[in-house]
Design a protein around this motif. Structure first.
Motif, PDB file in Angstrom:
ATOM      1  N   ILE A 145      -5.818 -21.562  38.481  1.00 53.83           N
ATOM      2  CA  ILE A 145      -4.767 -22.426  39.046  1.00 53.83           C
ATOM      3  C   ILE A 145      -5.299 -23.849  39.189  1.00 53.83           C
ATOM      4  N   ARG A 172      -5.336 -26.395  36.337  1.00 52.78           N
ATOM      5  CA  ARG A 172      -4.100 -26.978  35.803  1.00 52.78           C
ATOM      6  C   ARG A 172      -3.761 -28.335  36.417  1.00 52.78           C
ATOM      7  N   ASP A 220      -6.985 -22.495  23.894  1.00 49.96           N
ATOM      8  CA  ASP A 220      -6.798 -23.157  22.596  1.00 49.96           C
ATOM      9  C   ASP A 220      -5.425 -23.819  22.470  1.00 49.96           C
ATOM     10  N   LYS A 221      -4.533 -23.566  23.432  1.00 47.07           N
ATOM     11  CA  LYS A 221      -3.197 -24.173  23.361  1.00 47.07           C
ATOM     12  C   LYS A 221      -3.041 -25.332  24.330  1.00 47.07           C
ATOM     13  N   ALA A 222      -3.981 -25.478  25.266  1.00 48.97           N
ATOM     14  CA  ALA A 222      -3.815 -26.463  26.335  1.00 48.97           C
ATOM     15  C   ALA A 222      -3.934 -27.894  25.811  1.00 48.97           C
ATOM     16  N   GLU A 277       4.550 -12.426  37.917  1.00 49.80           N
ATOM     17  CA  GLU A 277       4.093 -12.919  36.625  1.00 49.80           C
ATOM     18  C   GLU A 277       3.487 -14.299  36.854  1.00 49.80           C
ATOM     19  N   ARG A 278       2.237 -14.479  36.452  1.00 51.24           N
ATOM     20  CA  ARG A 278       1.579 -15.771  36.678  1.00 51.24           C
ATOM     21  C   ARG A 278       1.568 -16.589  35.406  1.00 51.24           C
ATOM     22  N   GLN A 279       1.525 -17.910  35.602  1.00 52.30           N
ATOM     23  CA  GLN A 279       1.379 -18.766  34.437  1.00 52.30           C
ATOM     24  C   GLN A 279      -0.047 -18.642  33.911  1.00 52.30           C
ATOM     25  N   HIS A 280      -0.167 -18.628  32.589  1.00 53.24           N
ATOM     26  CA  HIS A 280      -1.489 -18.593  31.980  1.00 53.24           C
ATOM     27  C   HIS A 280      -1.459 -19.510  30.761  1.00 53.24           C
ATOM     28  N   ILE A 281      -2.313 -20.538  30.776  1.00 53.33           N
ATOM     29  CA  ILE A 281      -2.357 -21.445  29.621  1.00 53.33           C
ATOM     30  C   ILE A 281      -3.582 -21.083  28.784  1.00 53.33           C
TER      31      ILE A 281
END
Ligand SMILES: Cc1cc2nc3c(=O)[nH]c(=O)nc-3n(C[C@H](O)[C@H](O)[C@H](O)COP(=O)(O)O)c2cc1C
Ligand code: SF4
Ligand code: FES
Lengths: 201, 462
Positions: free
Chosen positions: A15, A18, A180-182, A173-177
């Motif tokens: 967290i 981010r 390799d996409k961030a 449901e948690r956000q997950h970045i």
């Protein structure tokens, strides 16, 4: 154990990653610790202060501003009944009274078995569907007194366990970045013109 | 005219749909459904143009802010200091004004549309990172938006080099934790910085100039941003063909209270009248139980009240402002002839008194006193001086003429919105607005509750 456990500490670090300024993670981390313990403990606030590079006093200052944070244990189910205008016009106050009677507690109170905490709260963005309530922040609409009794029965019997987790758990449901996409944080200290704006000039 | 069990409150009709076009699908919140129904095409159309051209589209369409103030989004984006970076986008999903119900539906039912709107805004205005602030009490919206973001990242719509272009932006989902005032944009920023949600002074803290982390920041409402994908797909002309020149497009409104069919409707902006909304067949179908309409609040709990005399006003910000109220957040609350007006005013005033952040004395003390005085009147303990006292306390929050609706019955002229105020934000004045409206329009109901005492009452033993 009221500091974050190892698994939650890992979630906390994700967290924090981010935000370009780590203190922004304060409220999400308070939620995480409330999810783990059911309420926000002193030790948790101390730990959060260390994580977000702040002080325990400042974390408490923030936490105490927001109504969702509890500083002592409350019921497994937090039953919040709306008393704002739209619900008031269609019987919200009666529903609060009915709930007081059924649960044998006043708003702010918790039943002796530790199952229910009752709160009379303000508008929960379901105003056309009054009287409205939430159990652990999951909505119920156009609640009649019979509906209320049934709901309490169902909660007692564990029939809603799949739908309504215990107090503290907000989203399942948690956000997950993925790394390799961030795009990556953009710090306020790096005055860089975004690439697509440069191209436009 | 249809309803769907998965979108409680929403009523579809035979009208243009800009933001609710997917509500009839049960699985409208999945990426699969979104892509199958034209999703992310607006983003592609945007990326095919230079950023300033997209900004021009949003300006040209006059997309008005849907969070309360009705400020045009394109103009707001242009207020960031030239060349100053980084700039941030903060999405206001804190919906909590009494009577307001639309943003939660948009987040739960069409989270990808919101995400796409955020991306278009970031691209057009050069915003480097986006924070999507969702009200804490909306567990389902968190789940839906969180899942949608995960899907969108995996598919390459959000993050690094979006759709293979130079455009890169992260969207972080952020939680609130229960405080109405945080919906005010500067308080939202404080809260997002990990602090107490106390509004900042404007000037100097206009977010577009000095916002998140002291950088230029655009704050936009969920519904405002949800308009952008459709606009980019269909073009400015199609957008402005709906509604009026000053209020183009559609608006989400929630009509609650004493109507036959309360609901959330996407209406044509600027032309739909309050009479259409309250009495029309495709809308609320009249007052419940065949009762008479007594009064209605046209734009959220803080808006001055209207009476049946204002029914023919259209849902148009300037006209409603000139008539002494505001459209605010699209919340219309209807009170029929059975309504106990002092109690209704108390419910509203208590809300704002309770939600005061406490920074300004007139709001903290004044709001609390308004609530106490109203409470004792409603409980039958009011005295004849209490009505003047309400006005005295109210005027210390809002000095000078207070906006109110014209009412020929009372011989009043409309005083245009807004009011003067002695506080940092609108929470203070909002505590007084319902009292002022109720007292101006229905003073006799307060007087009827006042005990006319000739001596001090003595409690007799049991
Ligand atoms: C007390 C107060 C509460 C507010 N609450 C909200 C809210 O919950 N959601 C929202 O979008 N705007 C809210 N606003 C308006 C915001 O300050 C801001 O104008 C808006 O988010 C800007 O977005 P827009 O231009 O897209 O409408 C509130 C304003 C005040 C004064
Ligand atoms: S008006 Fe009220 S809520 Fe707004 S800043 Fe002042 S004290 Fe806080
Ligand atoms: S007034 Fe009860 S949900 Fe809004």
């Amino acid at each position: 154990m009221s500091r974050l456990n190892a698994a939650n500490l890992e979630i906390a670090r994700e967290i924090m990653s981010r935000y370009p300024v780590v203190r922004s993670a304060t409220i999400p981390l308070l939620h995480l610790s409330q999810e783990q313990n059911g309420y926000v403990t002193r030790e948790a606030m101390q730990q959060i202060a260390e994580l977000v590079e702040s002080t325990a006093a400042e974390v408490y200052g923030t936490a105490s501003f927001y109504e969702m944070f509890k500083f002592e244990p409350i019921g497994k189910y937090c039953v919040n009944i709306c008393r704002s205008i739209s619900c008031h016009l269609v019987g919200g106050d009666d529903l609060v009274e009915h709930a007081e009677h059924v649960l044998g507690i006043k708003p702010g109170g918790t039943t002796a078995d530790g199952l229910f905490t009752l709160e009379a709260v303000e508008c929960m963005a379901a105003c056309t569907e009054g009287p409205t309530l939430q159990v652990n922040y999951r909505h119920r609409f156009r609640v009649t007194h019979q509906d209320f009794d049934q709901l309490i029965d169902d909660l007692r019997a564990g029939r809603l366990d799949a739908e309504i987790p215990p107090h503290g758990t907000l989203a399942r449901e948690r956000q997950h970045i993925p790394a390799d996409k961030a795009a990556g944080n953009v710090s306020p200290d790096t005055p860089i013109t975004p690439a697509w704006m440069e191209a436009a000039q | 005219m249809t309803t769907y069990p998965w979108a409680a409150g929403y009523v579809a009709g035979d009208r243009p749909q800009i933001v609710t076009s997917r509500f009839h699908y049960e699985d409208s919140y999945t990426l699969e459904r979104y892509l199958a129904s034209g999703g992310y095409e607006g983003l592609k159309a945007a990326l095919a143009k230079a950023a300033p051209a997209v900004h021009e589209d949003v300006k040209g369409a006059t997309v008005l802010g849907r969070g309360g103030a009705g400020f045009p989004a394109g103009t707001k984006w242009g207020l960031t200091p030239a060349g100053k970076y980084p700039r941030y986008l903060v999405v206001n999903g804190d919906e909590s004004e009494p009577g307001t119900y639309k943003d939660r539906l948009l987040m739960e039912r069409d989270p990808h549309q919101l995400i796409e709107g955020c991306l278009i805004a970031c691209y057009a205005a050069g915003l480097s990172q986006c924070f999507l602030y969702i009200r804490g009490e909306m567990a389902l919206a968190h789940e839906r938006v969180g899942r949608a973001l995960n899907e969108a990242y995996a598919a390459g719509y959000v993050g690094k080099n979006i759709l293979g272009t130079k455009f890169s932006v992260d969207i972080a989902l952020h939680w609130g934790a229960g405080a109405y005032v945080v919906g005010e944009e500067t308080a939202l920023i404080e809260s997002l910085e990990g602090k107490r949600g106390e509004p900042r002074l404007k000037p100097p803290y206009f977010p577009a100039a000095i916002g998140l982390y002291g950088q230029p920041t655009i704050v936009n409402n969920v519904e405002t941003l949800s308009n952008l994908p459709w606009l980019l797909c269909n073009g400015v002309e199609a957008y402005t063909a709906i509604g009026t020149q000053t209020s183009p497009g559609t608006r989400m409104v929630a009509v609650s209270g004493h109507v036959k069919r309360p609901g959330v409707y996407e209406i044509i902006n600027g032309t739909t009248t309050f009479r259409d909304l309250l009495y029309g067949d495709e809308f609320c179908q009249g007052i419940r139980n065949g009762n008479e309409l007594k009064a209605f609040v046209p734009g959220g709990g803080s808006a001055p009240w209207f009476t049946p005399e204002q029914l023919d006003l259209p849902f148009e910000g300037r006209l409603v402002g000139a008539a002494g109220s505001m459209l605010g957040s699209g919340a219309i609350m209807v009170m029929d002839s059975t309504t106990d007006i002092p109690k209704a005013a108390l419910s509203l005033t208590r809300f704002y008194a309770h939600e005061s952040c406490g920074q300004c004395t007139p709001c903290r003390e004044g709001g609390t006193w308004l609530e106490r005085i109203l409470s004792r009147i409603c409980d039958g303990h009011g005295t004849s001086s209490d009505l003047d006292l309400l006005i005295e306390v109210g005027t210390s929050i809002c000095p000078g003429d207070f906006p109110h609706a014209s009412s020929t019955k009372l011989g009043l002229e409309a005083t245009p919105f807004p009011y003067k105020m002695t506080t940092i934000c609108f929470v203070g004045p909002s505590a007084y607005a319902p009292v002022h409206s109720a007292l101006t329009l229905f003073r006799e109901e307060f007087e009827a509750k006042i005990v006319k005492r000739t001596s001090i009452p003595v409690t007799v033993g049991h």
